[in-house]
Design a protein around this motif. Structure first.
Motif, PDB file in Angstrom:
ATOM      1  N   GLU A 351     132.753  46.738  14.506  1.00  0.00           N
ATOM      2  CA  GLU A 351     133.216  48.056  14.938  1.00  0.00           C
ATOM      3  C   GLU A 351     132.555  48.450  16.261  1.00  0.00           C
ATOM      4  O   GLU A 351     131.365  48.276  16.457  1.00  0.00           O
ATOM      5  CB  GLU A 351     132.968  49.119  13.869  1.00  0.00           C
ATOM      6  N   VAL A 352     133.407  48.937  17.174  1.00  0.00           N
ATOM      7  CA  VAL A 352     132.963  49.321  18.511  1.00  0.00           C
ATOM      8  C   VAL A 352     133.539  50.705  18.821  1.00  0.00           C
ATOM      9  O   VAL A 352     134.261  51.286  18.011  1.00  0.00           O
ATOM     10  CB  VAL A 352     133.448  48.300  19.559  1.00  0.00           C
ATOM     11  N   LEU A 430     132.014  45.728  26.038  1.00  0.00           N
ATOM     12  CA  LEU A 430     131.066  46.066  27.094  1.00  0.00           C
ATOM     13  C   LEU A 430     131.711  45.958  28.470  1.00  0.00           C
ATOM     14  O   LEU A 430     131.442  46.783  29.360  1.00  0.00           O
ATOM     15  CB  LEU A 430     129.837  45.159  27.001  1.00  0.00           C
ATOM     16  N   ARG A 431     132.571  44.985  28.649  1.00  0.00           N
ATOM     17  CA  ARG A 431     133.237  44.788  29.955  1.00  0.00           C
ATOM     18  C   ARG A 431     134.079  46.001  30.323  1.00  0.00           C
ATOM     19  O   ARG A 431     134.193  46.352  31.503  1.00  0.00           O
ATOM     20  CB  ARG A 431     134.098  43.528  29.904  1.00  0.00           C
ATOM     21  N   HIS A 432     134.652  46.650  29.313  1.00  0.00           N
ATOM     22  CA  HIS A 432     135.507  47.801  29.578  1.00  0.00           C
ATOM     23  C   HIS A 432     134.796  49.132  29.379  1.00  0.00           C
ATOM     24  O   HIS A 432     135.440  50.179  29.309  1.00  0.00           O
ATOM     25  CB  HIS A 432     136.750  47.728  28.687  1.00  0.00           C
ATOM     26  N   GLY A 433     133.462  49.089  29.291  1.00  0.00           N
ATOM     27  CA  GLY A 433     132.675  50.314  29.295  1.00  0.00           C
ATOM     28  C   GLY A 433     132.452  50.969  27.950  1.00  0.00           C
ATOM     29  O   GLY A 433     131.940  52.097  27.883  1.00  0.00           O
ATOM     30  N   GLY A 434     132.794  50.286  26.844  1.00  0.00           N
ATOM     31  CA  GLY A 434     132.581  50.845  25.515  1.00  0.00           C
ATOM     32  C   GLY A 434     131.212  50.513  24.959  1.00  0.00           C
ATOM     33  O   GLY A 434     130.369  49.917  25.638  1.00  0.00           O
ATOM     34  N   SER A 435     130.984  50.924  23.714  1.00  0.00           N
ATOM     35  CA  SER A 435     129.744  50.578  23.017  1.00  0.00           C
ATOM     36  C   SER A 435     130.017  49.438  22.048  1.00  0.00           C
ATOM     37  O   SER A 435     131.017  49.466  21.310  1.00  0.00           O
ATOM     38  CB  SER A 435     129.201  51.773  22.244  1.00  0.00           C
ATOM     39  N   MET A 436     129.113  48.473  21.996  1.00  0.00           N
ATOM     40  CA  MET A 436     129.312  47.290  21.166  1.00  0.00           C
ATOM     41  C   MET A 436     129.146  47.579  19.681  1.00  0.00           C
ATOM     42  O   MET A 436     129.466  46.736  18.847  1.00  0.00           O
ATOM     43  CB  MET A 436     128.317  46.205  21.558  1.00  0.00           C
ATOM     44  N   VAL A 437     128.626  48.758  19.328  1.00  0.00           N
ATOM     45  CA  VAL A 437     128.430  49.058  17.912  1.00  0.00           C
ATOM     46  C   VAL A 437     128.615  50.557  17.698  1.00  0.00           C
ATOM     47  O   VAL A 437     127.961  51.371  18.346  1.00  0.00           O
ATOM     48  CB  VAL A 437     127.057  48.574  17.403  1.00  0.00           C
ATOM     49  N   LYS A 451     120.211  44.780  25.570  1.00  0.00           N
ATOM     50  CA  LYS A 451     119.917  45.156  26.957  1.00  0.00           C
ATOM     51  C   LYS A 451     121.196  45.443  27.731  1.00  0.00           C
ATOM     52  O   LYS A 451     121.242  46.358  28.568  1.00  0.00           O
ATOM     53  CB  LYS A 451     119.104  44.058  27.635  1.00  0.00           C
ATOM     54  N   ASP A 452     122.256  44.688  27.462  1.00  0.00           N
ATOM     55  CA  ASP A 452     123.538  44.949  28.126  1.00  0.00           C
ATOM     56  C   ASP A 452     124.119  46.280  27.659  1.00  0.00           C
ATOM     57  O   ASP A 452     124.730  47.008  28.448  1.00  0.00           O
ATOM     58  CB  ASP A 452     124.535  43.826  27.809  1.00  0.00           C
ATOM     59  N   GLU A 453     123.960  46.584  26.386  1.00  0.00           N
ATOM     60  CA  GLU A 453     124.458  47.845  25.834  1.00  0.00           C
ATOM     61  C   GLU A 453     123.796  49.031  26.520  1.00  0.00           C
ATOM     62  O   GLU A 453     124.466  50.005  26.893  1.00  0.00           O
ATOM     63  CB  GLU A 453     124.178  47.893  24.325  1.00  0.00           C
ATOM     64  N   HIS A 454     122.487  48.991  26.691  1.00  0.00           N
ATOM     65  CA  HIS A 454     121.753  50.154  27.188  1.00  0.00           C
ATOM     66  C   HIS A 454     121.565  50.158  28.698  1.00  0.00           C
ATOM     67  O   HIS A 454     121.311  51.223  29.277  1.00  0.00           O
ATOM     68  CB  HIS A 454     120.392  50.233  26.497  1.00  0.00           C
ATOM     69  N   GLY A 455     121.642  49.008  29.339  1.00  0.00           N
ATOM     70  CA  GLY A 455     121.456  48.967  30.787  1.00  0.00           C
ATOM     71  C   GLY A 455     120.096  49.502  31.184  1.00  0.00           C
ATOM     72  O   GLY A 455     119.069  49.188  30.574  1.00  0.00           O
ATOM     73  N   SER A 456     120.068  50.363  32.196  1.00  0.00           N
ATOM     74  CA  SER A 456     118.790  50.884  32.687  1.00  0.00           C
ATOM     75  C   SER A 456     118.090  51.760  31.644  1.00  0.00           C
ATOM     76  O   SER A 456     116.869  51.958  31.713  1.00  0.00           O
ATOM     77  CB  SER A 456     118.999  51.690  33.968  1.00  0.00           C
TER      78      SER A 456
END
Length: 484
Positions: A351-352, A430-437, A451-456
């Motif tokens: 689920e995303v 993630l590529r389209h700007g959503g949340s992975m979970v 780390k990709d989910e949260h970025g900076s």
């Protein structure tokens, strides 16, 4: 020098008493996994390091004493209550871990009608609390499918959401106050108040921590009036998901709050609604609450749907019947295990979430990539999904996929099938700007993308671990990737 397995067990027995420290091998096996590895579990195959012990905790003081001992000696722990987790967050990936089982802390401490809140220990099953409330005309408003299995501590730790979230919110919207124990043994209580502006909302250090920062011992949640006699059900068939997303968006933007707002694609809809879906997408709503509010909500939804000619109304009794059979209790879990043994057919979900501009793009790109790239596509028996939790600015997408396990050992099923499918879903989201979970938690099987989910903003998340679990003993490999 690290403690031996035998020394860990011996010390734990001194702290909590010998009857509360379980070392039976079968118990250890079952406590080395959660529902993520259900195929291997069903076949009796357990490949992860078995914990040194399962500790049956009795009270907050025991939690504090045990954690302080483990912290001082670098022993990894895995907090556990209802064990209905699905993302591997309860797996014991570190040798000689200790599972801290809080299911015995099962007292409903208070139901405070005047202040509209209820307080329960971490091991109270949600269904037990809910039944006590409903007997008095109230409800938590929280109803995940796992309600017969899930317990309060785990629901808060995984940032759970229930089927009525569009009206009542998710668990983070319901939590008033908390008690938790940090790895140094510090017992922390966040008081029960309706709101405060005394700095950052520190509840959210604890809510969703998945046992990677602390052990939740007690929870206070809001309660609501329970009026099932006013429930109204609506169902429609329609031609495509984009129309469904547009309707969900309009319902939310116009300010209506149905307790259920769901959109199923053709494949997922077919397996749930074979008696009326007829190769169409399915859109479902439930309105509830005070009679006037429920009726106004239902009228508003019907007016919005009428503007879309492709939507065909379904008998509301069919939707009510579906609603009454949603939850997964022990009987359904047992039946699922038997079915998997018989057919070797597995079902999984990922689920995303995404905003309204991206959610249909995420949905279409995920299905396209799986159909084009997944090397074992011929083994997939169902691929689809549904949206089940909407907000004014977006919604979630629950990807659902079933596959036959072919020419594969039980211990290899995850790597051959689920992980590659999960990877595509996460990458496209993630590529389209959503949340992975959206609500099952990161666990140990989406942690590669933390780390990709949260970025900076990972700087903030990492800082919490450094401050509250500097020795790294809390549920290693969950939320935080294991650094090489």
């Amino acid at each position: 020098m690290s403690l031996t397995r035998e020394a860990i067990v011996s010390h734990l027995k001194e702290i909590v008493g010998p009857t509360r420290v379980i070392t039976d091998e079968e118990v250890l096996k079952k406590n080395s996994v959660d529902r993520f590895r259900k195929y291997a579990d069903i076949h009796g195959v357990f490949t992860l390091p078995l914990p040194a012990a399962v500790v049956k905790l009795e009270n907050t003081r025991q939690v504090s004493d045990v954690l302080a001992f483990m912290n001082a000696n670098g022993v990894n722990c895995v907090p556990r209550t209802g064990a209905s987790a699905t993302e591997g967050g309860l797996e014991t990936v570190v040798k000689n871990s200790v599972v801290l089982d809080g299911s015995g802390m099962d007292q409903v401490i208070s139901i405070d009608i005047r202040n509209m809140q209820a307080t329960a220990q971490c091991g109270v099953p949600l269904e037990v609390l809910e039944n006590q409330l409903r007997a008095q005309g109230y409800t938590t408003g929280h109803s995940p499918q796992s309600k017969p299995l899930a317990q309060m501590g785990g629901l808060v730790a995984t940032r759970s959401i229930g089927q009525f979230s569009t009206l009542y919110g998710a668990i983070e919207d319901m939590v008033v106050g908390l008690e938790a124990v940090f790895p140094n043994g510090q017992i922390t209580r966040i008081k029960n108040v309706p709101r405060r502006a005394a700095g950052p909302d520190i509840r959210h250090v604890i809510i969703g921590n998945e046992g990677a920062l602390c052990f939740i011992t007690e929870v206070t949640v809001k309660i609501f009036k329970y009026r099932p006699e006013n429930n109204l059900f609506y169902g429609y068939t329609l031609d495509n998901m984009q129309t469904g997303f547009d309707i969900l968006r309009e319902v939310m933007v116009e300010g209506y709050r149905p307790s259920i707002a769901r959109l199923y694609d053709v494949e997922d809809g077919t397996q749930h609604f074979t008696h009326f879906a007829a190769g169409k997408c399915v859109l479902i709503f439930m309105a509830e609450g005070a009679q006037g509010i429920a009726q106004a909500t239902g009228d508003g939804i019907e007016a919005i749907v009428k503007c879309h000619a492709e939507c065909k109304k379904v008998d509301s009794r069919l939707i009510e019947e579906w609603f009454n059979n949603l939850n997964w209790g022990p009987e359904k879990v047992a039946a699922e295990r038997l079915q998997i043994m018989k057919t070797n057919n597995m079902g999984f979900t990922t689920e995303v979430s995404g905003d309204w501009a991206s959610i249909n793009v995420i949905y279409e790109s995920v299905l396209h990539r799986i159909r084009e790239e997944f090397p074992h596509a011929k083994d997939i028996t169902m691929l689809g999904g549904h949206s089940s939790h909407s907000y004014i600015n977006g919604t979630n997408m629950y990807f659902v996929y079933d596959y036959n396990v072919v020419d594969c050992k039980p211990e290899d099923e995850i790597e051959k099938y689920h992980n590659p499918l999960n990877k595509i879903i996460v990458e496209e989201t993630l590529r389209h700007g959503g949340s992975m979970v959206h609500h099952h938690g990161i666990g140990k099987h989406r942690v590669h993308w933390t780390k990709d989910e949260h970025g900076s903003a990972y700087y903030i998340l990492k800082g919490l671990k450094a401050v509250y679990d500097p020795n790294g003993i809390m549920n290693t490999g969950t939320i935080y990737p294991i650094e090489k």
